[in-house]
Design a protein around this motif. Structure first.
Motif: not given
Length: 133
Positions: A1-9, A46-50, A54-63, A88-91
């Motif tokens: 299974m491939n790793k992902i680089k960035n995940l954001t909580l 996200l706006k600053e890194m749009k 490399d800096a953008l997350p692949e996944i966001i877990f959003l409360d 693409k950022v998956t939420i």
């Protein structure tokens, strides 16, 4: 299974963030975890890194329930920003709410991949990352 680089909580619950970070690290499938305690801070990042893939997350877990900018407000702004992002950022909404109204509302938002009721288990994380690859 491939790793992902960035995940954001994006969550203001310190206990949930700590336990989720531990579960994420146990998967060995994520290189970096970023945490924001409200939607506004995450949106500013996200706006600053749009344009920085490399800096953008692949996944966001959003409360959904957070101070300053809640999850619904974040999603309204994210839907405007989404087409301008370098990748693409998956939420996933990750909430303790079991309200059918919240779940149905989430399903009407194109940018939301799924609605997860807390907590997130290690197996659920592996499944989410596997589906992404």
């Amino acid at each position: 299974m491939n790793k992902i680089k960035n995940l954001t909580l994006v969550d203001d619950d310190d206990v949930f963030v700590l336990l989720t970070k531990i579960a994420i690290k146990k998967t060995n499938l994520v290189d970096q975890i970023m945490v924001f305690s409200n939607g506004l801070d995450a949106l500013i990042f996200l706006k600053e890194m749009k344009n920085n893939e490399d800096a953008l997350p692949e996944i966001i877990f959003l409360d959904l329930s957070m101070p300053i900018m809640d999850g619904w407000q974040f999603l309204e702004e994210f839907s405007k920003l989404h087409p301008k992002l370098a990748k693409k950022v998956t939420i996933y909404i990750c909430s303790s709410s079991i309200s059918p109204r919240d779940i149905l509302r989430a399903k009407t938002i194109n940018e939301v991949s799924d609605y997860i009721i807390k907590p997130i288990t290690k197996d659920k994380l592996k499944d989410i990352i596997h589906r992404l690859n």
